[in-house]
Every structure is written in structure tokens, then in C-alpha cells.
Design a protein around this motif. Structure first.
Motif, PDB file in Angstrom:
ATOM      1  N   GLY A  18       9.587  -7.374  -7.958  1.00  0.00           N
ATOM      2  CA  GLY A  18      10.102  -7.496  -9.317  1.00  0.00           C
ATOM      3  C   GLY A  18       9.032  -7.444 -10.390  1.00  0.00           C
ATOM      4  N   HIS A  19       7.785  -7.187 -10.004  1.00  0.00           N
ATOM      5  CA  HIS A  19       6.677  -7.272 -10.984  1.00  0.00           C
ATOM      6  C   HIS A  19       5.679  -6.151 -10.779  1.00  0.00           C
ATOM      7  N   PHE A  20       5.881  -5.025 -11.043  1.00  0.00           N
ATOM      8  CA  PHE A  20       6.956  -4.312 -11.710  1.00  0.00           C
ATOM      9  C   PHE A  20       7.504  -3.278 -10.735  1.00  0.00           C
ATOM     10  N   PRO A  21       8.806  -3.041 -10.718  1.00  0.00           N
ATOM     11  CA  PRO A  21       9.398  -2.101  -9.761  1.00  0.00           C
ATOM     12  C   PRO A  21       8.740  -0.724  -9.843  1.00  0.00           C
ATOM     13  N   GLY A  22       8.321  -0.233  -8.690  1.00  0.00           N
ATOM     14  CA  GLY A  22       7.705   1.087  -8.631  1.00  0.00           C
ATOM     15  C   GLY A  22       6.207   1.087  -8.886  1.00  0.00           C
ATOM     16  N   GLN A  23       5.698   0.098  -9.604  1.00  0.00           N
ATOM     17  CA  GLN A  23       4.262  -0.021  -9.901  1.00  0.00           C
ATOM     18  C   GLN A  23       3.877  -1.495  -9.861  1.00  0.00           C
ATOM     19  N   PRO A  24       3.861  -2.081  -8.672  1.00  0.00           N
ATOM     20  CA  PRO A  24       3.616  -3.524  -8.598  1.00  0.00           C
ATOM     21  C   PRO A  24       2.218  -3.932  -9.064  1.00  0.00           C
ATOM     22  N   VAL A  25       2.175  -5.045  -9.769  1.00  0.00           N
ATOM     23  CA  VAL A  25       0.955  -5.696 -10.234  1.00  0.00           C
ATOM     24  C   VAL A  25       1.073  -7.155  -9.811  1.00  0.00           C
ATOM     25  N   VAL A  26      -0.022  -7.729  -9.346  1.00  0.00           N
ATOM     26  CA  VAL A  26      -0.002  -9.139  -8.953  1.00  0.00           C
ATOM     27  C   VAL A  26       0.226  -9.987 -10.211  1.00  0.00           C
ATOM     28  N   PRO A  27       1.284 -10.802 -10.236  1.00  0.00           N
ATOM     29  CA  PRO A  27       1.527 -11.664 -11.395  1.00  0.00           C
ATOM     30  C   PRO A  27       0.386 -12.670 -11.590  1.00  0.00           C
ATOM     31  N   GLY A  28       0.112 -12.993 -12.839  1.00  0.00           N
ATOM     32  CA  GLY A  28      -0.945 -13.943 -13.146  1.00  0.00           C
ATOM     33  C   GLY A  28      -0.758 -15.276 -12.457  1.00  0.00           C
ATOM     34  N   VAL A  29       0.478 -15.730 -12.346  1.00  0.00           N
ATOM     35  CA  VAL A  29       0.738 -17.024 -11.714  1.00  0.00           C
ATOM     36  C   VAL A  29       0.359 -16.984 -10.236  1.00  0.00           C
ATOM     37  N   VAL A  30       0.513 -15.847  -9.582  1.00  0.00           N
ATOM     38  CA  VAL A  30       0.128 -15.711  -8.171  1.00  0.00           C
ATOM     39  C   VAL A  30      -1.397 -15.748  -8.049  1.00  0.00           C
ATOM     40  N   LEU A  31      -2.072 -15.089  -8.963  1.00  0.00           N
ATOM     41  CA  LEU A  31      -3.533 -15.108  -8.974  1.00  0.00           C
ATOM     42  C   LEU A  31      -4.039 -16.543  -9.196  1.00  0.00           C
ATOM     43  N   LEU A  32      -3.429 -17.266 -10.133  1.00  0.00           N
ATOM     44  CA  LEU A  32      -3.838 -18.650 -10.398  1.00  0.00           C
ATOM     45  C   LEU A  32      -3.527 -19.568  -9.220  1.00  0.00           C
ATOM     46  N   GLU A  33      -2.418 -19.310  -8.551  1.00  0.00           N
ATOM     47  CA  GLU A  33      -2.102 -20.080  -7.347  1.00  0.00           C
ATOM     48  C   GLU A  33      -3.217 -19.917  -6.308  1.00  0.00           C
ATOM     49  N   GLN A  34      -3.736 -18.712  -6.178  1.00  0.00           N
ATOM     50  CA  GLN A  34      -4.836 -18.465  -5.246  1.00  0.00           C
ATOM     51  C   GLN A  34      -6.101 -19.195  -5.701  1.00  0.00           C
ATOM     52  N   VAL A  35      -6.362 -19.203  -7.005  1.00  0.00           N
ATOM     53  CA  VAL A  35      -7.520 -19.942  -7.539  1.00  0.00           C
ATOM     54  C   VAL A  35      -7.400 -21.421  -7.176  1.00  0.00           C
ATOM     55  N   ILE A  55      -8.072 -10.343 -17.774  1.00  0.00           N
ATOM     56  CA  ILE A  55      -8.792  -9.236 -18.388  1.00  0.00           C
ATOM     57  C   ILE A  55      -8.312  -7.891 -17.889  1.00  0.00           C
ATOM     58  N   GLU A  56      -8.112  -7.784 -16.580  1.00  0.00           N
ATOM     59  CA  GLU A  56      -7.652  -6.534 -15.962  1.00  0.00           C
ATOM     60  C   GLU A  56      -6.611  -6.871 -14.910  1.00  0.00           C
ATOM     61  N   PRO A  57      -5.687  -5.945 -14.639  1.00  0.00           N
ATOM     62  CA  PRO A  57      -4.680  -6.216 -13.614  1.00  0.00           C
ATOM     63  C   PRO A  57      -5.269  -6.154 -12.203  1.00  0.00           C
ATOM     64  N   LEU A  58      -4.604  -6.844 -11.308  1.00  0.00           N
ATOM     65  CA  LEU A  58      -4.919  -6.791  -9.885  1.00  0.00           C
ATOM     66  C   LEU A  58      -3.738  -6.150  -9.186  1.00  0.00           C
ATOM     67  N   LEU A  59      -4.010  -5.160  -8.366  1.00  0.00           N
ATOM     68  CA  LEU A  59      -2.956  -4.487  -7.614  1.00  0.00           C
ATOM     69  C   LEU A  59      -2.808  -5.131  -6.243  1.00  0.00           C
ATOM     70  N   PRO A  60      -1.627  -5.016  -5.649  1.00  0.00           N
ATOM     71  CA  PRO A  60      -1.426  -5.567  -4.310  1.00  0.00           C
ATOM     72  C   PRO A  60      -2.446  -4.991  -3.326  1.00  0.00           C
ATOM     73  N   ALA A  61      -2.906  -5.822  -2.422  1.00  0.00           N
ATOM     74  CA  ALA A  61      -3.826  -5.456  -1.339  1.00  0.00           C
ATOM     75  C   ALA A  61      -5.234  -5.109  -1.822  1.00  0.00           C
ATOM     76  N   GLN A  62      -5.545  -5.306  -3.100  1.00  0.00           N
ATOM     77  CA  GLN A  62      -6.912  -5.093  -3.587  1.00  0.00           C
ATOM     78  C   GLN A  62      -7.738  -6.339  -3.293  1.00  0.00           C
ATOM     79  N   PRO A  63      -8.852  -6.188  -2.593  1.00  0.00           N
ATOM     80  CA  PRO A  63      -9.706  -7.347  -2.350  1.00  0.00           C
ATOM     81  C   PRO A  63     -10.390  -7.805  -3.637  1.00  0.00           C
ATOM     82  N   PHE A  64     -10.570  -9.102  -3.748  1.00  0.00           N
ATOM     83  CA  PHE A  64     -11.275  -9.685  -4.890  1.00  0.00           C
ATOM     84  C   PHE A  64     -11.931 -10.980  -4.439  1.00  0.00           C
ATOM     85  N   THR A  65     -12.837 -11.489  -5.241  1.00  0.00           N
ATOM     86  CA  THR A  65     -13.546 -12.726  -4.927  1.00  0.00           C
ATOM     87  C   THR A  65     -13.279 -13.744  -6.019  1.00  0.00           C
ATOM     88  N   ILE A  66     -13.055 -14.970  -5.600  1.00  0.00           N
ATOM     89  CA  ILE A  66     -12.946 -16.078  -6.547  1.00  0.00           C
ATOM     90  C   ILE A  66     -14.251 -16.856  -6.473  1.00  0.00           C
TER      91      ILE A  66
END
Length: 97
Positions: A18-35, A55-66
Motif C-alpha cells: 500500500g506504500h505505494f502500489p506499483g512503486q513501493p517505498v519503505v514507509p518512514g515509520v518502518v525505517l524508524l521502527e528498525q532504528v 532525506i532520500e527514499p529507501l526501496l524494498p530490499a535495499q541494504p542500509f546501515t544504521i
């Protein structure tokens, strides 16, 4: 104190369709939950997030570091870094003012 952890939000995460159909982006709340999960593993007790900047969007399955680092005894700074670029940052308040 400094602590870093590599992370990835799976493409199968239930919030993504649902965030966003066809072009998913990791919701900010999901990123903060991981933090918050990373902070807990680093031994930080139930923090409050008084300041967050996306600052920039995170796409599903993109590795990142906290990365967490102390800047005061009751506060940590965090950065979410993807491919050498900060995609989100903010503060974790470990005690209520």
C-alpha cells in the motif's frame, strides 16, 4: 558510545503493497521502527524520537546501515546510510526532559 548495524527491509514486508502500489517505498515509520530495534540491541532503553529528518527514499530490499553515536549522556544521534549517503537522521532521547 558508537554502534552500527547493517539492515534491510524485505520486499515482502506487509506495509509495502500500500506504500505505494506499483512503486513501493519503505514507509518512514518502518525505517524508524528498525532504528528503535537497533537501539534496543545496542542497549538503549525505550528512547523518544524528538527529531527526525527523511532525506532520500529507501526501496524494498535495499541494504542500509544504521549508525548510532552519543552526543550527550541522555541522547544519541542516528543516521541511516545507503551507499554512502545519509537517507535519514535524527536524535534518540533516552530520558524524558
Amino acid at each position: 558510545m558508537e554502534y552500527s548495524e547493517d539492515c534491510v527491509i524485505a520486499a515482502s514486508h506487509p506495509s509495502l503493497p500500500g506504500h505505494f502500489p506499483g512503486q513501493p517505498v519503505v514507509p518512514g515509520v518502518v525505517l524508524l521502527e528498525q532504528v528503535l530495534r537497533v537501539a534496543a540491541r545496542a542497549g538503549v532503553a525505550v528512547p523518544v524520537l524528538p527529531q527526525v529528518k527523511f532525506i532520500e527514499p529507501l526501496l524494498p530490499a535495499q541494504p542500509f546501515t544504521i549508525h548510532l553515536r552519543s552526543d550527550r549522556s541522555d541522547r544519541l544521534r542516528f543516521e541511516c546510510i545507503r551507499e554512502g549517503r545519509i537517507i535519514a537522521s535524527g536524535r534518540l532521547q533516552t530520558e524524558l526532559p
